[in-house]
Scaffold this active site. Structure first.
Site, PDB file in Angstrom:
ATOM      1  CG  ASP A  86     -58.955 -70.495  32.226  1.00 15.50           C
ATOM      2  OD1 ASP A  86     -57.773 -70.110  32.306  1.00 15.50           O
ATOM      3  OD2 ASP A  86     -59.817 -70.170  33.070  1.00 15.50           O
ATOM      4  CD  GLU A 144     -56.646 -66.321  36.200  1.00 20.77           C
ATOM      5  OE1 GLU A 144     -56.630 -65.653  37.250  1.00 20.77           O
ATOM      6  OE2 GLU A 144     -57.341 -66.010  35.210  1.00 20.77           O
ATOM      7  CD  GLU A 145     -60.363 -65.454  33.542  1.00 19.94           C
ATOM      8  OE1 GLU A 145     -60.930 -64.893  34.520  1.00 19.94           O
ATOM      9  OE2 GLU A 145     -59.589 -64.849  32.783  1.00 19.94           O
ATOM     10  NE  ARG A 187     -47.217 -51.541  43.559  1.00 18.56           N
ATOM     11  CZ  ARG A 187     -47.208 -51.464  44.889  1.00 18.56           C
ATOM     12  NH1 ARG A 187     -47.484 -52.549  45.605  1.00 18.56           N
ATOM     13  NH2 ARG A 187     -46.950 -50.345  45.492  1.00 18.56           N
ATOM     14  CG  HIS A 376     -62.317 -60.314  32.150  1.00 20.21           C
ATOM     15  ND1 HIS A 376     -62.904 -61.013  33.183  1.00 20.21           N
ATOM     16  CD2 HIS A 376     -61.045 -60.756  32.100  1.00 20.21           C
ATOM     17  CE1 HIS A 376     -62.018 -61.822  33.737  1.00 20.21           C
ATOM     18  NE2 HIS A 376     -60.877 -61.681  33.084  1.00 20.21           N
TER      19      HIS A 376
END
Length: 405
Positions: A86, A144-145, A187, A376
Site C-alpha cells: 500500500d 501496512e500503513e 539487530r 514518508h
C-alpha cells in the site's frame, strides 16, 4: 548445509541481471499507488508478474492480498517472504519520470520496491526449484500503513498456505536515507517500536473569556496534561526501556474570547518492550484523569492499540549477517546500534514464527544519506539499484533456511 560461495555468487549475479525487469515493475507500481486494504490495480500487476512462474496463487477474501506458494522439487518445510503493497496519502514532489499519476497518493515509503523485489525473489527461487526441498510462501500484503493488513492475512491463513505452518518468516524495508544504497541492517531482539494512539477529551464548561471563574476552562487543563505526560515518561519508566509520547494535535475553541466546553488531544505512544507496552495505557489514563480531577474537570481517554513491538529471532539475524557478508562483502551488513521508534505490522508475523526483519539502504546516488528526505516525505526518492540487493537477500534467506530441513 548453508549456502556456499558459488550459490551466493549466482544469486547475486542473477539478481543483477533481473534489475531492468524489476525496476520496470517498480516504476509501474509507483505510477499507480493505492491506499489501504483495497488495491485492485496493484494486485493485478502482481498477479500478472507471477503468472509465468507456475505458482499456486490465491487472493484474499477481505483485502486485496496475494498469496503464492512455490513448491520445491522435494518435500520439506515452508518459509515465508513478505512484501507490503500500500501507498500513503501524500502528494508526490520528487519530479521522478515515473512519479505518481494518482492525485494525493504516493509510494513514499518504498512499498513499490518491496513488491517488485519480492517478485524478483520469486523469479530467483523459481529458477532454483529443482534445488529446493520444501516450499516458499510469498505474502503480498495490503494495509501496512495503519490498517493491520498483516493481522488480517494471518486470520486468512497465510502462515499455513503451504499446507503446514511456516518455520520462519523474512521481510525487509527500503530506506530512502540513513544508509547508502545496498547497505543492510538489522539487530537481534527489538528492532522497531510498538505504536499506539491516544485520544483525550477534556470535558469542561464553556463561558465568556472575561469571566473564567464562571466557567470550567478545559484549555489550561489540556496544556497541563501535555506536560504531565512528558514528566510521566521521564519519571515512571526506565530510560533504557523507553517510552516516547508525542502530542501531535490539540484542538479547542472557536475564537479568542470564548471558553470552549471541551479540548481534545491526540498523541502517539511508542514503546520498545512487551512489558512496558502492557502497562503504559493505565499510566497514561491515570495521568490524564488525575490532572483533570485536580482542576475539577473530567476526561475521556480512548487508548487504541497499534502495532506491537517488532522483535527479531537472534539466530535468524545471525543467518542474515552471514548471508549478507557472503553476497556483498563483510562491510555490507551493519548491526543497528539501537531500535528505531517506527513501527511495522510484520510484527504480527514475528509473534507467531521465528524470523527477522531487515533494512536495506536505497539512498539515491546523487544524495547524502545523512540529509536525504526520509521515508514518508513527499520528496522521498529511492535508488533502483537496491532492487539488485533485496531480492538476493530474501532468496538467500529462504534457500538457506530450507536447506536446514
Amino acid at each position: 548445509m548453508p549456502l556456499d560461495r558459488s550459490a551466493l555468487d549466482a544469486l547475486r549475479a542473477d539478481a543483477r541481471a533481473l534489475l531492468p525487469e524489476t525496476a520496470a515493475l517498480r516504476h509501474a507500481l509507483h505510477r499507480t499507488p493505492e491506499i489501504g486494504l483495497d488495491l485492485p490495480r496493484t494486485q493485478a500487476l502482481v498477479l500478472g508478474a507471477l503468472e509465468p512462474l507456475g505458482l499456486e496463487v490465491r487472493t484474499g477474501a477481505g483485502l486485496s492480498s496475494v498469496v503464492a506458494v512455490l513448491r520445491g522439487a522435494r518435500p520439506g518445510p515452508a518459509v515465508l517472504l513478505r512484501a507490503d503493497m500500500d501507498a500513503l496519502p501524500v502528494t508526490e514532489e520528487t519530479g521522478e519520470p515515473f512519479a505518481s499519476e494518482v492525485p494525493g497518493a504516493m509510494h513514499a515509503c518504498g512499498h513499490d520496491l518491496h513488491v517488485a523485489g519480492l517478485v524478483a525473489a520469486a523469479r530467483l527461487l523459481a529458477a532454483r526449484r529443482d534445488e529446493i526441498a520444501g516450499s516458499v510462501v510469498l505474502m503480498f500484503q495490503p494495509g501496512e500503513e495503519g490498517d493491520h493488513g498483516a493481522r488480517l492475512m494471518l486470520d486468512e491463513g497465510v502462515l499455513d498456505a503451504a499446507g503446514e505452518r511456516v518455520v520462519a518468516a523474512y521481510g525487509l524495508h527500503l530506506l530512502s536515507s540513513i544508509l547508502p544504497t545496498g547497505a543492510i541492517t538489522s539487530r537481534p531482539g527489538t528492532l522497531l517500536a510498538a505504536a499506539d494512539t491516544v485520544h483525550v477529551t477534556v470535558h469542561g464548561r464553556g463561558g465568556h473569556g472575561s469571566m473564567p471563574h464562571l466557567a470550567q476552562d478545559p484549555v489550561p487543563v489540556a496544556a497541563e496534561i501535555v506536560l504531565a505526560l512528558q514528566a510521566m515518561v521521564t519519571r515512571q519508566f526506565d530510560v533504557f526501556d523507553p517510552v516516547v509520547v508525542t502530542v501531535g494535535r490539540i484542538e479547542a475553541g472557536t475564537t479568542d474570547n470564548v471558553i470552549p466546553a471541551d479540548a481534545r488531544i491526540e498523541a502517539t505512544v511508542r514503546t520498545f518492550s512487551e512489558a512496558v507496552h502492557g502497562v503504559v495505557p493505565e499510566r497514561v489514563t491515570r495521568v490524564c484523569e488525575g490532572v483533570a480531577a485536580a482542576h475539577g474537570l473530567s476526561v475521556t481517554v480512548d487508548y487504541q492499540r497499534g502495532y506491537p513491538v517488532t522483535s527479531n529471532t537472534p539466530g535468524e539475524v545471525d543467518r542474515l549477517a552471514r548471508l549478507a557478508a557472503g553476497l556483498f562483502g563483510e562491510r555490507s551488513y551493519v548491526t543497528a546500534p539501537q531500535p528505531l521508534a517506527g513501527s511495522e505490522d510484520f510484527s504480527y508475523v514475528l509473534q507467531e514464527v521465528p524470523g527477522t526483519y531487515l533494512g536495506v539502504g536505497a539512498t539515491p546516488a546523487d544524495a547524502d544519506p545523512r540529509t536525504a528526505p526520509y521515508n514518508h516525505s513527499a520528496q522521498a526518492r529511492f535508488e533502483d539499484g537496491a532492487l539488485a540487493v533485496g531480492p538476493a537477500v530474501l532468496a538467500a534467506l529462504a534457500l538457506d533456511r530450507l536447506a536446514e530441513g
